[in-house]
Motif scaffolding. Structure first.
Motif, PDB file in Angstrom:
ATOM      1  N   UNK A  81       0.834  -1.211   0.000  1.00 27.37           N
ATOM      2  CA  UNK A  81       0.000   0.000   0.000  1.00 27.37           C
ATOM      3  C   UNK A  81       0.863   1.253   0.000  1.00 27.37           C
ATOM      4  N   UNK A  82       2.017   1.169   0.622  1.00 27.85           N
ATOM      5  CA  UNK A  82       2.898   2.323   0.728  1.00 27.85           C
ATOM      6  C   UNK A  82       3.503   2.718  -0.615  1.00 27.85           C
ATOM      7  N   UNK A  83       3.463   1.812  -1.582  1.00 33.09           N
ATOM      8  CA  UNK A  83       4.017   2.121  -2.906  1.00 33.09           C
ATOM      9  C   UNK A  83       3.237   3.237  -3.603  1.00 33.09           C
ATOM     10  N   UNK A  84       1.986   3.466  -3.193  1.00 31.02           N
ATOM     11  CA  UNK A  84       1.165   4.531  -3.791  1.00 31.02           C
ATOM     12  C   UNK A  84       1.560   5.917  -3.303  1.00 31.02           C
ATOM     13  N   UNK A  85       2.342   5.959  -2.239  1.00 27.28           N
ATOM     14  CA  UNK A  85       2.628   7.216  -1.558  1.00 27.28           C
ATOM     15  C   UNK A  85       4.078   7.633  -1.769  1.00 27.28           C
ATOM     16  N   UNK A  86       4.321   8.897  -2.099  1.00 31.95           N
ATOM     17  CA  UNK A  86       5.711   9.364  -2.177  1.00 31.95           C
ATOM     18  C   UNK A  86       6.422   9.136  -0.839  1.00 31.95           C
ATOM     19  N   UNK A 110       3.067   9.897   7.351  1.00 29.68           N
ATOM     20  CA  UNK A 110       1.753  10.450   7.699  1.00 29.68           C
ATOM     21  C   UNK A 110       0.702   9.346   7.734  1.00 29.68           C
ATOM     22  N   UNK A 111       0.825   8.392   6.829  1.00 27.22           N
ATOM     23  CA  UNK A 111      -0.171   7.334   6.707  1.00 27.22           C
ATOM     24  C   UNK A 111       0.128   6.135   7.599  1.00 27.22           C
ATOM     25  N   UNK A 112       1.392   5.942   7.921  1.00 23.41           N
ATOM     26  CA  UNK A 112       1.763   4.821   8.778  1.00 23.41           C
ATOM     27  C   UNK A 112       1.370   5.092  10.218  1.00 23.41           C
ATOM     28  N   UNK A 113       0.966   4.051  10.877  1.00 26.02           N
ATOM     29  CA  UNK A 113       0.699   4.197  12.305  1.00 26.02           C
ATOM     30  C   UNK A 113       1.203   2.949  13.020  1.00 26.02           C
ATOM     31  N   UNK A 114       1.172   3.003  14.319  1.00 30.55           N
ATOM     32  CA  UNK A 114       1.491   1.843  15.147  1.00 30.55           C
ATOM     33  C   UNK A 114       0.559   1.884  16.351  1.00 30.55           C
ATOM     34  N   UNK A 115       0.722   0.973  17.243  1.00 27.21           N
ATOM     35  CA  UNK A 115      -0.195   0.908  18.388  1.00 27.21           C
ATOM     36  C   UNK A 115      -0.129   2.164  19.250  1.00 27.21           C
ATOM     37  N   UNK A 116       1.028   2.839  19.291  1.00 28.31           N
ATOM     38  CA  UNK A 116       1.135   4.090  20.057  1.00 28.31           C
ATOM     39  C   UNK A 116       0.319   5.202  19.404  1.00 28.31           C
ATOM     40  N   UNK A 117       0.295   5.230  18.074  1.00 27.31           N
ATOM     41  CA  UNK A 117      -0.485   6.234  17.351  1.00 27.31           C
ATOM     42  C   UNK A 117      -1.975   6.083  17.651  1.00 27.31           C
ATOM     43  N   UNK A 157      -7.505  10.842   1.025  1.00 28.74           N
ATOM     44  CA  UNK A 157      -6.551  11.014  -0.077  1.00 28.74           C
ATOM     45  C   UNK A 157      -6.904  10.205  -1.314  1.00 28.74           C
ATOM     46  N   UNK A 158      -7.500   9.025  -1.126  1.00 32.50           N
ATOM     47  CA  UNK A 158      -7.672   8.101  -2.245  1.00 32.50           C
ATOM     48  C   UNK A 158      -9.118   7.761  -2.588  1.00 32.50           C
ATOM     49  N   UNK A 159     -10.082   8.387  -1.954  1.00 29.69           N
ATOM     50  CA  UNK A 159     -11.485   8.088  -2.256  1.00 29.69           C
ATOM     51  C   UNK A 159     -11.830   8.470  -3.699  1.00 29.69           C
ATOM     52  N   UNK A 160     -11.268   9.551  -4.189  1.00 28.12           N
ATOM     53  CA  UNK A 160     -11.569  10.001  -5.555  1.00 28.12           C
ATOM     54  C   UNK A 160     -11.017   9.039  -6.607  1.00 28.12           C
ATOM     55  N   UNK A 161      -9.988   8.283  -6.250  1.00 32.42           N
ATOM     56  CA  UNK A 161      -9.404   7.309  -7.169  1.00 32.42           C
ATOM     57  C   UNK A 161     -10.104   5.952  -7.076  1.00 32.42           C
ATOM     58  N   UNK A 162     -11.150   5.897  -6.278  1.00 27.07           N
ATOM     59  CA  UNK A 162     -11.915   4.663  -6.066  1.00 27.07           C
ATOM     60  C   UNK A 162     -11.047   3.519  -5.546  1.00 27.07           C
TER      61      UNK A 162
END
Length: 151
Positions: A19-24, A30-37, A55-60
């Motif tokens: 999934x991270x490949x879609x993101x620069x 910003x998109x990654x989280x962990x249990x502390x987040x 961010x990605x709803x418009x791209x379906x």
């Protein structure tokens, strides 16, 4: 979806690196989280899943569409009307319709959060005094934002 099963949670067994490949690269954190987040999100912030949906709803994007309702609920709960309007403006019609039905059934008192969209179409703010005869104007404004602007 619980944080333990979120594909954006690096501490999760369900984490999906693809999934991270879609993101620069410089935006990935910003998109990654962990249990502390997850604990800090409960204090008022948005989680990576919500940011992904916005961010990605418009791209379906499949993940964004699957989590749009949860994000909508979070935005309503936190009073983030600008982001809620953004979500509705960018969601595909079927998802917009599904979210609108939930808003009108479960969050009727929060429809004021769409006042910015209504104002663009020269509609008065939606209040308790609006009757069902006029509700179709507001519904059309939300469900068909591009058509309302061109009309």
């Amino acid at each position: 979806m619980k944080c333990a099963n979120c594909p954006l949670n690096i501490d999760s067994k369900c984490f999906k690196t693809e999934m991270m490949a879609k993101i620069p690269l410089h935006f990935r954190n910003i998109f990654l989280c962990n249990n502390d987040c997850a604990r800090s999100v409960s204090k008022g912030g948005l989680c990576g899943r919500d940011l992904w949906v916005l961010s990605f709803i418009a791209q379906k994007d499949r993940f964004a569409l699957a989590n749009a309702l949860t994000t909508m609920e979070n935005l309503v709960q936190k009073g983030l009307s600008e982001l809620l309007c953004y979500l509705f403006e960018n969601a595909p019609y079927e998802k917009r319709k599904e979210m609108w039905l939930i808003m009108t059934k479960e969050h009727i008192n929060q429809l004021y959060m769409f006042d910015a969209l209504f104002e663009k179409e020269c509609l008065a703010p939606l209040c308790d005094g609006n009757n069902d005869e006029e509700m179709h104007k507001y519904q059309s404004c939300v469900l068909f934002p591009q058509m309302a602007m061109t009309a």
